[in-house]
Design a protein around this motif. Structure first.
Motif, short mmCIF file in Angstrom:
data_model
loop_
_atom_site.label_atom_id
_atom_site.label_comp_id
_atom_site.label_asym_id
_atom_site.label_seq_id
_atom_site.Cartn_x
_atom_site.Cartn_y
_atom_site.Cartn_z
N LEU A 67 0.83 -1.20 0.00
CA LEU A 67 0.00 0.00 0.00
C LEU A 67 0.87 1.25 0.00
CD1 LEU A 67 -2.66 1.52 0.21
CD2 LEU A 67 -2.61 1.14 2.70
N LEU A 68 1.92 1.24 0.78
CA LEU A 68 2.83 2.39 0.81
C LEU A 68 3.41 2.65 -0.57
CD1 LEU A 68 4.50 4.54 2.31
CD2 LEU A 68 6.13 2.72 2.91
N ARG A 69 3.86 1.59 -1.23
CA ARG A 69 4.42 1.74 -2.58
C ARG A 69 3.36 2.27 -3.55
NH1 ARG A 69 6.29 -3.16 -3.01
NH2 ARG A 69 4.69 -4.02 -4.40
N VAL A 97 11.83 -1.99 5.11
CA VAL A 97 10.90 -1.21 4.30
C VAL A 97 11.65 -0.34 3.29
CG1 VAL A 97 9.12 0.57 4.33
CG2 VAL A 97 9.09 -1.25 6.06
N ALA A 98 12.73 0.29 3.74
CA ALA A 98 13.51 1.15 2.83
C ALA A 98 14.10 0.33 1.69
CB ALA A 98 14.61 1.87 3.61
N GLU A 99 14.62 -0.85 2.01
CA GLU A 99 15.21 -1.70 0.96
C GLU A 99 14.17 -2.14 -0.06
OE1 GLU A 99 17.10 -4.84 3.10
OE2 GLU A 99 18.70 -3.55 3.90
N VAL A 138 3.68 12.87 6.17
CA VAL A 138 4.20 11.92 7.16
C VAL A 138 3.28 10.71 7.15
CG1 VAL A 138 4.44 11.47 9.62
CG2 VAL A 138 5.35 13.59 8.67
N ILE A 139 3.87 9.52 7.13
CA ILE A 139 3.07 8.29 7.12
C ILE A 139 3.47 7.43 8.32
CG2 ILE A 139 2.52 6.15 5.90
CD1 ILE A 139 2.88 7.64 3.28
#
Length: 419
Positions: free
Chosen positions: A235-237, A263-265, A319-320
């Motif tokens: 969902l973030l992507r 998550v960053a990777e 901000v999430i």
């Protein structure tokens, strides 16, 4: 109300204007005159409301008006909870002091880097030291500075400094300071327990609370999206791709260092320039990440709550909360990274069936009632976990020791059984 009506010297009025303040904010209007009068103060205002300038401007004016000493003695001490905030406050104070005739020496000290350059910078003394408590005590132990001439003490993000993680170090620092001094405490939140501790060190303080003043709260739109925990990264992507031209920078909060890395990777592998930010990353690298993020070289920073306090990123649009914060207080600090200095901002929280009850608690504590949203293709399917009932006789589900209410219930039940 213009700055020159607050009793500030022309040089500092000019410095405030150069820093981007067209007019003083509510916290500055209330705090600056009281600080110039030498009063203790407890100031509470939303993040991004100009608290740093609210204490820096009058502090610098009072120091500039005193006769300089040789060697310099530390006359003002600003304590902060994080390295990033120390660097930020020091940079802000130096900018505000540049127009003064008196050349004030401001030294910043924090851990995570070699102590030697900081010891060198303190040769010949300093007028102002901005520091984290641990590194300040290290410098005292190395005889790099003395604190017996401090006349002004500032606790920035005071609620965090009074918390258990800093309580012992703060106590040791306070023991090194003169008893007669001006105490200035600032934070976006003062929970009741912390407020009681804070008030214990203040003498006839001015109490400034502009949380509810009209026009002072950042224009932050808060959204809550329901999603299964396992689909949050997808969902973030999806959201980042959908708003690619609109969100130039996004700060994502997670609960752990491992989550920040993971998550960053995953985002980076999918063509999104994302980088983790947490306490295990070297201080120099963290400083570079923040600088590059401010310059829009990174699209996304995935951070732990290390970035929730005092990080000032101008015009950060979003901000999430990938993971919800542990406390309602941390929620306020997190979303306050956007919507700063009157800008508009957006805060999105991901809520799963398992975290719905926790978010309702956050809403209750903050006086919120936010509608829940669902994104097509990411509708949740998980059910809330069953409530665990304690059958051990200890009562309650929060811990093994029964609460006062549990004891009263047990006593009532026992009395009924004897009738």
């Amino acid at each position: 109300m213009p700055f020159d009506s607050l009793g500030l010297a022309p040089a500092l009025v000019q410095a405030a204007t150069d820093s981007g303040y067209a007019a003083p904010t509510a916290i500055q209007v209330a705090a600056i005159p009281a600080i110039l009068q030498g009063r203790d103060l407890r100031g509470c205002a939303q993040t991004g409301s100009g608290k740093t300038a609210a204490f820096s401007l009058p502090l610098l004016q009072r120091l500039a008006g005193d006769a300089a000493q040789a060697p310099r003695r530390v006359r003002a001490l600003v304590l902060v909870p994080t390295r990033e905030l120390a660097a930020q406050v020091g940079e802000s104070m130096r900018g505000l002091a540049q127009h003064l005739d008196a050349r004030l020496k401001i030294v910043v000290a924090f851990g995570g880097v070699s102590i030697n350059p900081q010891m060198m910078s303190l040769r010949g003394g300093a007028d102002v030291v901005v520091a984290t408590p641990g590194r300040l005590l290290d410098l005292v132990d190395h005889n790099a500075l003395r604190l017996d001439a401090v006349s002004m003490l500032v606790l920035d993000e005071a609620d965090r400094l009074f918390d258990l993680g800093f309580a012992e170090e703060l106590g040791r620092v306070l023991a090194l300071l003169p008893q007669r001094r001006q105490n200035l405490l600032f934070s976006a939140t003062f929970p009741p327990a912390i407020q009681a501790l804070a008030d214990g060190m203040l003498r006839d303080p001015a109490i400034v609370d502009v949380q509810g003043a009209p026009g002072t709260e950042p224009a932050i739109v808060q959204r809550v999206i329901e999603v299964d925990a396992g689909r949050r990264t997808q969902l973030l992507r999806h959201l980042l791709k959908q708003h690619e031209g609109e969100w130039d920078r996004v700060l994502v909060f997670v609960a752990t260092q491992h989550a920040a890395q993971t998550v960053a990777e995953k985002l980076y592998r999918n063509g999104i320039y994302a980088v983790p930010f947490h306490g295990d990353i070297a201080q120099g690298t963290r400083s570079d990440i923040l600088f590059q993020f401010k310059q829009s070289r990174w699209d996304v920073v995935v951070a732990t709550d290390l970035a929730a306090r005092g990080i000032d990123i101008a015009q950060l649009p979003v901000v999430i909360n990938y993971d919800l914060p542990r406390s309602p207080t941390d929620y306020i600090h997190r979303i306050g990274r956007t919507g700063r200095a009157g800008e508009r901002g957006l805060a999105i929280s991901f809520v799963s069936a398992a975290t719905e009850a926790h978010f309702r608690l956050i809403e209750k504590r903050q006086g919120l009632s936010l509608p829940r949203e669902r994104i097509e293709g990411f509708e949740p399917t998980e059910a809330a976990p069953p409530r665990v009932v304690d059958t051990s006789g200890n009562g309650g589900v929060k811990g093994k020791r029964p609460s006062k209410k549990d004891k009263l219930r047990a006593a009532a039940a026992k009395a009924r059984g004897g009738d």
